[in-house]
Scaffold this active site. Structure first.
Site, short mmCIF file in Angstrom:
data_model
loop_
_atom_site.label_atom_id
_atom_site.label_comp_id
_atom_site.label_asym_id
_atom_site.label_seq_id
_atom_site.Cartn_x
_atom_site.Cartn_y
_atom_site.Cartn_z
CD GLU A 16 10.98 -94.53 -140.91
OE1 GLU A 16 10.67 -95.73 -140.85
OE2 GLU A 16 11.23 -93.84 -139.90
CB THR A 47 8.18 -90.33 -139.66
OG1 THR A 47 8.64 -89.02 -139.96
CG2 THR A 47 9.28 -91.34 -139.92
CE1 TYR A 48 -0.13 -87.58 -138.48
CE2 TYR A 48 0.18 -88.20 -136.18
CZ TYR A 48 -0.54 -87.54 -137.15
OH TYR A 48 -1.67 -86.84 -136.82
CB ALA A 123 0.38 -99.70 -132.10
C1 LIG Z 1 9.45 -98.86 -138.07
C2 LIG Z 1 9.11 -97.81 -137.02
C3 LIG Z 1 8.56 -96.61 -137.42
C4 LIG Z 1 8.23 -95.63 -136.48
N1 LIG Z 1 7.68 -94.46 -136.90
C5 LIG Z 1 7.31 -93.53 -136.01
C6 LIG Z 1 6.66 -92.32 -136.43
O1 LIG Z 1 6.44 -92.10 -137.61
N2 LIG Z 1 6.30 -91.43 -135.48
C7 LIG Z 1 6.53 -91.64 -134.15
O2 LIG Z 1 6.16 -90.80 -133.34
N3 LIG Z 1 7.12 -92.78 -133.71
C8 LIG Z 1 7.51 -93.73 -134.61
N4 LIG Z 1 8.10 -94.89 -134.16
C9 LIG Z 1 8.39 -95.07 -132.73
C10 LIG Z 1 7.19 -95.64 -131.94
O3 LIG Z 1 6.09 -94.76 -131.98
C11 LIG Z 1 7.65 -95.82 -130.50
O4 LIG Z 1 8.62 -96.85 -130.43
C12 LIG Z 1 6.55 -96.04 -129.49
O5 LIG Z 1 7.08 -95.84 -128.17
C13 LIG Z 1 5.98 -97.44 -129.49
O6 LIG Z 1 5.26 -97.64 -130.61
P1 LIG Z 1 4.56 -99.06 -130.89
O7 LIG Z 1 3.80 -98.87 -132.14
O8 LIG Z 1 5.50 -100.18 -130.79
O9 LIG Z 1 3.53 -99.08 -129.64
P2 LIG Z 1 2.66 -100.20 -128.95
O10 LIG Z 1 2.48 -101.39 -129.80
O11 LIG Z 1 1.44 -99.52 -128.46
O12 LIG Z 1 3.58 -100.62 -127.72
C14 LIG Z 1 4.02 -99.68 -126.75
C15 LIG Z 1 4.34 -100.41 -125.45
O13 LIG Z 1 3.13 -100.94 -124.92
C16 LIG Z 1 3.22 -102.36 -124.76
N5 LIG Z 1 1.91 -102.91 -125.15
C17 LIG Z 1 1.42 -103.06 -126.41
N6 LIG Z 1 0.17 -103.58 -126.35
C18 LIG Z 1 -0.12 -103.75 -125.05
C19 LIG Z 1 -1.27 -104.23 -124.34
N7 LIG Z 1 -2.35 -104.66 -125.02
N8 LIG Z 1 -1.23 -104.27 -122.96
C20 LIG Z 1 -0.12 -103.83 -122.30
N9 LIG Z 1 0.99 -103.37 -122.92
C21 LIG Z 1 1.00 -103.32 -124.27
C22 LIG Z 1 4.33 -102.79 -125.67
O14 LIG Z 1 4.93 -104.00 -125.21
C23 LIG Z 1 5.27 -101.61 -125.60
O15 LIG Z 1 6.04 -101.66 -124.44
C24 LIG Z 1 8.46 -95.89 -135.09
C25 LIG Z 1 9.04 -97.10 -134.69
C26 LIG Z 1 9.35 -98.06 -135.64
C27 LIG Z 1 9.96 -99.36 -135.18
#
Ligand SMILES: Cc1cc2nc3c(=O)[nH]c(=O)nc-3n(C[C@H](O)[C@H](O)[C@H](O)COP(=O)(O)OP(=O)(O)OC[C@H]3O[C@@H](n4cnc5c(N)ncnc54)[C@H](O)[C@@H]3O)c2cc1C
Length: 286
Positions: A16, A47-48, A123
Protein backbone atom coordinates in the site's frame (compact mmCIF):
# COMPACT_ATOMS: atom_id res chain seq x y z
CA UNK A 1 -6.62 -8.15 -13.56
CA UNK A 2 -9.28 -8.46 -10.88
CA UNK A 3 -8.01 -9.09 -7.35
CA UNK A 4 -10.79 -11.62 -6.78
CA UNK A 5 -9.20 -13.70 -9.58
CA UNK A 6 -5.66 -13.15 -8.25
CA UNK A 7 -6.75 -14.44 -4.82
CA UNK A 8 -7.81 -17.76 -6.34
CA UNK A 9 -4.20 -18.55 -7.23
CA UNK A 10 -2.76 -18.76 -3.68
CA UNK A 11 -1.67 -16.34 -0.96
CA UNK A 12 -1.40 -12.75 -2.20
CA UNK A 13 1.36 -10.30 -1.27
CA UNK A 14 0.38 -6.68 -1.77
CA UNK A 15 1.75 -3.23 -0.96
CA UNK A 16 0.00 0.00 0.00
CA UNK A 17 1.16 3.51 -0.93
CA UNK A 18 -0.14 7.02 -0.36
CA UNK A 19 -0.11 9.86 -2.92
CA UNK A 20 3.02 12.00 -2.34
CA UNK A 21 2.50 15.60 -1.24
CA UNK A 22 5.47 17.21 -2.98
CA UNK A 23 8.19 16.60 -5.56
CA UNK A 24 10.66 15.23 -3.03
CA UNK A 25 8.17 12.63 -1.83
CA UNK A 26 7.27 11.87 -5.44
CA UNK A 27 10.89 10.95 -6.12
CA UNK A 28 10.99 8.75 -3.00
CA UNK A 29 7.86 6.91 -4.12
CA UNK A 30 9.14 6.48 -7.68
CA UNK A 31 12.28 4.81 -6.28
CA UNK A 32 10.18 2.66 -3.91
CA UNK A 33 7.95 1.51 -6.75
CA UNK A 34 11.00 0.48 -8.78
CA UNK A 35 12.43 -1.44 -5.83
CA UNK A 36 9.18 -3.20 -4.98
CA UNK A 37 8.09 -4.00 -8.53
CA UNK A 38 10.84 -6.61 -8.77
CA UNK A 39 9.20 -8.49 -5.88
CA UNK A 40 6.28 -9.08 -8.27
CA UNK A 41 3.50 -8.19 -5.82
CA UNK A 42 0.05 -9.66 -6.47
CA UNK A 43 -1.26 -6.08 -6.59
CA UNK A 44 -0.63 -2.67 -5.01
CA UNK A 45 -3.04 -0.08 -3.64
CA UNK A 46 -3.15 3.70 -3.28
CA UNK A 47 -4.88 5.46 -0.38
CA UNK A 48 -7.49 8.21 -0.71
CA UNK A 49 -7.60 11.31 1.49
CA UNK A 50 -11.01 11.14 3.17
CA UNK A 51 -13.22 13.98 2.00
CA UNK A 52 -11.48 14.08 -1.37
CA UNK A 53 -8.23 15.71 -0.27
CA UNK A 54 -6.20 13.49 -2.64
CA UNK A 55 -8.88 12.90 -5.27
CA UNK A 56 -6.77 13.77 -8.33
CA UNK A 57 -3.47 12.51 -6.94
CA UNK A 58 -4.95 9.10 -6.02
CA UNK A 59 -6.53 8.80 -9.46
CA UNK A 60 -3.34 9.75 -11.29
CA UNK A 61 -1.13 7.44 -9.22
CA UNK A 62 -3.45 4.43 -9.58
CA UNK A 63 -3.83 4.91 -13.33
CA UNK A 64 -0.08 5.62 -13.72
CA UNK A 65 0.99 2.46 -11.86
CA UNK A 66 -1.49 0.35 -13.80
CA UNK A 67 -0.38 1.81 -17.13
CA UNK A 68 3.38 2.23 -16.65
CA UNK A 69 4.41 -0.75 -14.49
CA UNK A 70 3.82 -4.49 -14.45
CA UNK A 71 1.77 -4.13 -11.24
CA UNK A 72 -2.02 -4.29 -10.87
CA UNK A 73 -3.27 -1.21 -9.01
CA UNK A 74 -6.27 -0.84 -6.71
CA UNK A 75 -7.78 2.55 -5.83
CA UNK A 76 -8.96 3.29 -2.27
CA UNK A 77 -12.11 5.40 -2.12
CA UNK A 78 -13.86 6.77 0.97
CA UNK A 79 -17.48 7.91 1.16
CA UNK A 80 -17.09 10.58 3.88
CA UNK A 81 -18.09 14.10 2.78
CA UNK A 82 -18.94 13.08 -0.80
CA UNK A 83 -22.29 13.16 -2.56
CA UNK A 84 -23.51 10.08 -4.40
CA UNK A 85 -22.97 11.85 -7.73
CA UNK A 86 -19.34 12.70 -6.85
CA UNK A 87 -18.60 9.11 -5.87
CA UNK A 88 -20.26 7.75 -9.01
CA UNK A 89 -18.19 10.15 -11.14
CA UNK A 90 -14.94 9.03 -9.48
CA UNK A 91 -15.81 5.36 -10.00
CA UNK A 92 -16.88 5.95 -13.62
CA UNK A 93 -13.54 7.61 -14.31
CA UNK A 94 -11.71 4.54 -12.96
CA UNK A 95 -13.92 2.26 -15.02
CA UNK A 96 -13.20 4.27 -18.17
CA UNK A 97 -9.43 4.18 -17.41
CA UNK A 98 -9.53 0.37 -17.19
CA UNK A 99 -9.09 0.12 -13.40
CA UNK A 100 -10.79 -3.03 -12.11
CA UNK A 101 -10.22 -2.93 -8.34
CA UNK A 102 -11.53 -0.54 -5.66
CA UNK A 103 -11.24 -0.65 -1.86
CA UNK A 104 -14.51 0.83 -0.55
CA UNK A 105 -14.06 2.65 2.77
CA UNK A 106 -15.86 4.86 5.24
CA UNK A 107 -12.98 7.30 5.81
CA UNK A 108 -12.14 9.70 8.62
CA UNK A 109 -11.97 13.22 7.14
CA UNK A 110 -9.67 15.67 8.92
CA UNK A 111 -11.75 17.48 11.56
CA UNK A 112 -10.14 20.87 10.88
CA UNK A 113 -11.48 20.93 7.30
CA UNK A 114 -15.12 21.10 8.49
CA UNK A 115 -16.38 19.16 5.45
CA UNK A 116 -20.05 18.32 4.79
CA UNK A 117 -21.32 14.99 6.15
CA UNK A 118 -21.70 13.18 2.84
CA UNK A 119 -24.62 11.21 1.44
CA UNK A 120 -23.40 7.72 2.31
CA UNK A 121 -23.09 6.77 5.97
CA UNK A 122 -21.24 3.46 5.76
CA UNK A 123 -18.75 1.74 3.47
CA UNK A 124 -21.25 -1.00 2.60
CA UNK A 125 -23.33 1.63 0.76
CA UNK A 126 -20.28 2.49 -1.33
CA UNK A 127 -19.86 -1.18 -2.22
CA UNK A 128 -23.39 -1.17 -3.64
CA UNK A 129 -22.80 2.11 -5.50
CA UNK A 130 -19.61 0.76 -7.11
CA UNK A 131 -21.43 -2.41 -8.21
CA UNK A 132 -24.02 -0.20 -9.96
CA UNK A 133 -21.32 1.65 -11.92
CA UNK A 134 -19.23 -1.23 -13.21
CA UNK A 135 -17.84 -4.73 -13.00
CA UNK A 136 -15.19 -4.13 -10.31
CA UNK A 137 -13.53 -6.42 -7.81
CA UNK A 138 -14.35 -4.69 -4.52
CA UNK A 139 -12.47 -4.88 -1.23
CA UNK A 140 -13.49 -3.51 2.17
CA UNK A 141 -11.72 -2.78 5.45
CA UNK A 142 -11.97 -5.11 8.43
CA UNK A 143 -10.89 -4.36 11.99
CA UNK A 144 -9.46 -7.34 13.93
CA UNK A 145 -9.55 -5.24 17.11
CA UNK A 146 -12.99 -3.76 16.57
CA UNK A 147 -13.33 -0.35 14.95
CA UNK A 148 -12.92 2.41 17.57
CA UNK A 149 -16.37 3.91 16.83
CA UNK A 150 -18.18 0.60 17.36
CA UNK A 151 -20.37 0.31 20.44
CA UNK A 152 -19.22 -3.31 20.84
CA UNK A 153 -17.09 -6.04 19.28
CA UNK A 154 -20.25 -7.97 18.40
CA UNK A 155 -21.73 -4.97 16.57
CA UNK A 156 -18.54 -4.37 14.54
CA UNK A 157 -18.21 -8.06 13.67
CA UNK A 158 -21.87 -8.14 12.51
CA UNK A 159 -21.52 -5.04 10.32
CA UNK A 160 -18.22 -6.32 8.91
CA UNK A 161 -19.89 -9.62 7.99
CA UNK A 162 -22.72 -7.76 6.21
CA UNK A 163 -20.23 -5.55 4.38
CA UNK A 164 -17.93 -8.41 3.33
CA UNK A 165 -20.91 -10.45 2.12
CA UNK A 166 -21.55 -7.63 -0.40
CA UNK A 167 -17.85 -7.25 -1.36
CA UNK A 168 -15.24 -9.66 -2.74
CA UNK A 169 -12.51 -9.55 -0.10
CA UNK A 170 -11.40 -7.63 2.98
CA UNK A 171 -8.06 -6.15 4.06
CA UNK A 172 -7.55 -5.70 7.79
CA UNK A 173 -6.27 -2.86 9.86
CA UNK A 174 -2.81 -3.66 11.25
CA UNK A 175 -2.42 -5.61 14.49
CA UNK A 176 0.46 -7.27 16.35
CA UNK A 177 -1.10 -10.41 17.83
CA UNK A 178 -2.21 -13.05 15.31
CA UNK A 179 -5.08 -14.09 17.60
CA UNK A 180 -6.95 -10.83 16.78
CA UNK A 181 -6.91 -11.79 13.10
CA UNK A 182 -7.99 -15.38 13.66
CA UNK A 183 -10.79 -14.25 16.00
CA UNK A 184 -12.08 -11.90 13.26
CA UNK A 185 -11.99 -14.64 10.61
CA UNK A 186 -13.71 -17.10 12.93
CA UNK A 187 -16.57 -14.71 13.67
CA UNK A 188 -17.03 -13.95 9.97
CA UNK A 189 -17.13 -17.68 9.18
CA UNK A 190 -19.63 -18.19 12.03
CA UNK A 191 -21.79 -15.51 10.37
CA UNK A 192 -21.63 -17.52 7.13
CA UNK A 193 -19.17 -15.24 5.29
CA UNK A 194 -16.15 -17.03 3.84
CA UNK A 195 -14.68 -14.40 1.50
CA UNK A 196 -10.88 -13.84 1.74
CA UNK A 197 -9.66 -11.70 4.65
CA UNK A 198 -6.18 -10.33 3.87
CA UNK A 199 -4.02 -9.43 6.85
CA UNK A 200 -2.66 -5.86 7.04
CA UNK A 201 0.99 -5.74 8.17
CA UNK A 202 2.71 -2.72 9.73
CA UNK A 203 6.26 -3.44 10.93
CA UNK A 204 7.04 -1.60 14.18
CA UNK A 205 10.27 0.03 13.05
CA UNK A 206 10.06 3.13 15.28
CA UNK A 207 8.57 3.23 18.79
CA UNK A 208 7.11 6.74 18.61
CA UNK A 209 5.47 6.33 15.21
CA UNK A 210 3.99 2.90 15.91
CA UNK A 211 2.59 4.18 19.21
CA UNK A 212 1.00 7.16 17.45
CA UNK A 213 -0.44 5.10 14.58
CA UNK A 214 -1.78 2.42 16.94
CA UNK A 215 -3.61 5.07 18.96
CA UNK A 216 -5.06 6.59 15.80
CA UNK A 217 -6.29 3.28 14.34
CA UNK A 218 -7.48 1.66 17.55
CA UNK A 219 -4.85 -1.10 17.31
CA UNK A 220 -3.31 -2.32 20.55
CA UNK A 221 0.44 -1.68 20.91
CA UNK A 222 0.93 -4.74 23.12
CA UNK A 223 3.07 -4.67 26.24
CA UNK A 224 5.24 -7.58 25.07
CA UNK A 225 6.18 -5.71 21.88
CA UNK A 226 6.67 -2.42 23.71
CA UNK A 227 9.00 -4.19 26.19
CA UNK A 228 11.05 -5.79 23.39
CA UNK A 229 11.42 -2.49 21.52
CA UNK A 230 12.18 -0.43 24.63
CA UNK A 231 14.86 -2.96 25.68
CA UNK A 232 16.92 -1.61 22.73
CA UNK A 233 15.18 1.79 22.69
CA UNK A 234 18.32 3.95 22.49
CA UNK A 235 19.55 2.21 19.33
CA UNK A 236 17.26 2.98 16.35
CA UNK A 237 18.87 0.27 14.17
CA UNK A 238 18.24 -2.35 16.85
CA UNK A 239 14.62 -1.16 17.29
CA UNK A 240 14.17 -1.55 13.54
CA UNK A 241 15.67 -5.05 13.58
CA UNK A 242 13.33 -6.13 16.39
CA UNK A 243 10.34 -4.66 14.52
CA UNK A 244 11.26 -6.53 11.32
CA UNK A 245 11.84 -9.78 13.19
CA UNK A 246 8.47 -9.56 14.97
CA UNK A 247 6.66 -8.66 11.74
CA UNK A 248 8.28 -11.67 10.05
CA UNK A 249 7.15 -13.96 12.89
CA UNK A 250 3.61 -12.55 12.63
CA UNK A 251 3.53 -13.03 8.82
CA UNK A 252 4.74 -16.62 9.14
CA UNK A 253 2.07 -17.39 11.79
CA UNK A 254 -0.66 -15.85 9.63
CA UNK A 255 0.34 -17.80 6.52
CA UNK A 256 0.69 -20.98 8.57
CA UNK A 257 -2.82 -20.39 9.98
CA UNK A 258 -4.28 -20.05 6.47
CA UNK A 259 -4.38 -16.28 5.84
CA UNK A 260 -5.09 -15.86 2.10
CA UNK A 261 -2.79 -12.85 1.77
CA UNK A 262 -0.56 -10.25 3.43
CA UNK A 263 -0.94 -6.53 2.70
CA UNK A 264 2.07 -4.40 3.65
CA UNK A 265 1.56 -0.80 4.77
CA UNK A 266 4.79 0.46 3.17
CA UNK A 267 4.55 4.17 4.12
CA UNK A 268 6.08 4.68 0.65
CA UNK A 269 9.39 3.04 1.61
CA UNK A 270 10.67 -0.30 0.40
CA UNK A 271 13.29 -1.50 2.88
CA UNK A 272 11.12 -3.05 5.61
CA UNK A 273 8.93 -4.86 3.09
CA UNK A 274 11.96 -6.19 1.20
CA UNK A 275 13.54 -7.43 4.43
CA UNK A 276 10.39 -9.25 5.53
CA UNK A 277 10.00 -10.71 2.05
CA UNK A 278 13.57 -12.03 2.19
CA UNK A 279 13.07 -13.42 5.71
CA UNK A 280 9.98 -15.27 4.54
CA UNK A 281 11.88 -16.69 1.56
CA UNK A 282 9.44 -15.20 -0.93
CA UNK A 283 10.29 -15.02 -4.62
CA UNK A 284 11.83 -11.86 -6.02
CA UNK A 285 13.33 -10.95 -2.61
CA UNK A 286 16.89 -9.68 -2.56
C1 LIG B 1 -6.94 -1.69 4.59
C2 LIG B 1 -7.40 -0.31 5.00
C3 LIG B 1 -7.22 0.75 4.13
C4 LIG B 1 -7.65 2.04 4.48
N1 LIG B 1 -7.47 3.06 3.60
C5 LIG B 1 -7.91 4.29 3.89
C6 LIG B 1 -7.80 5.36 2.95
O1 LIG B 1 -7.27 5.18 1.85
N2 LIG B 1 -8.28 6.58 3.29
C7 LIG B 1 -8.87 6.81 4.51
O2 LIG B 1 -9.30 7.93 4.76
N3 LIG B 1 -9.02 5.82 5.42
C8 LIG B 1 -8.56 4.57 5.14
N4 LIG B 1 -8.71 3.55 6.06
C9 LIG B 1 -9.30 3.85 7.38
C10 LIG B 1 -10.84 3.79 7.38
O3 LIG B 1 -11.38 4.76 6.52
C11 LIG B 1 -11.29 4.05 8.81
O4 LIG B 1 -10.92 2.97 9.65
C12 LIG B 1 -12.76 4.38 8.98
O5 LIG B 1 -12.97 4.94 10.28
C13 LIG B 1 -13.67 3.18 8.89
O6 LIG B 1 -13.72 2.71 7.64
P1 LIG B 1 -14.60 1.42 7.27
O7 LIG B 1 -14.47 1.28 5.80
O8 LIG B 1 -14.28 0.26 8.12
O9 LIG B 1 -16.07 2.01 7.62
P2 LIG B 1 -17.49 1.35 7.85
O10 LIG B 1 -17.57 -0.02 7.31
O11 LIG B 1 -18.46 2.34 7.37
O12 LIG B 1 -17.55 1.24 9.44
C14 LIG B 1 -17.39 2.38 10.28
C15 LIG B 1 -18.07 2.11 11.61
O13 LIG B 1 -19.47 2.00 11.40
C16 LIG B 1 -19.96 0.73 11.85
N5 LIG B 1 -20.97 0.29 10.87
C17 LIG B 1 -20.74 -0.20 9.62
N6 LIG B 1 -21.92 -0.46 9.02
C18 LIG B 1 -22.89 -0.12 9.89
C19 LIG B 1 -24.33 -0.13 9.84
N7 LIG B 1 -24.96 -0.59 8.74
N8 LIG B 1 -25.03 0.31 10.93
C20 LIG B 1 -24.36 0.77 12.03
N9 LIG B 1 -23.02 0.80 12.13
C21 LIG B 1 -22.28 0.37 11.08
C22 LIG B 1 -18.76 -0.17 11.89
O14 LIG B 1 -18.94 -1.21 12.84
C23 LIG B 1 -17.66 0.81 12.29
O15 LIG B 1 -17.68 1.04 13.66
C24 LIG B 1 -8.28 2.25 5.74
C25 LIG B 1 -8.44 1.17 6.63
C26 LIG B 1 -8.02 -0.09 6.27
C27 LIG B 1 -8.22 -1.23 7.24
Amino acid sequence: MKISEILKTGPSFSFEFFPPRDEKMEAVLAQTLRELEVLEPSYVSVTYGAGGTTRERTHDLVVGIDRDTTMTAMAHLTCAAHTRAELAAIVERYRDAGIENILALGGDPPKDLDLPKGELEYAVELVHLIREVGDFSIGVAAHPEPHPRSPSRESDRRHTAEKLAAADFAITQFFFDAEHYFDLVESLRAAGVDKPVIAGIMPATSISSIKRMSEMQGSEFPQWLSDKLHAVGDDPAAVRAVGIEEATTLCAALLEGGAPGLHFYTLNRSTATREIYANLGLSGAT
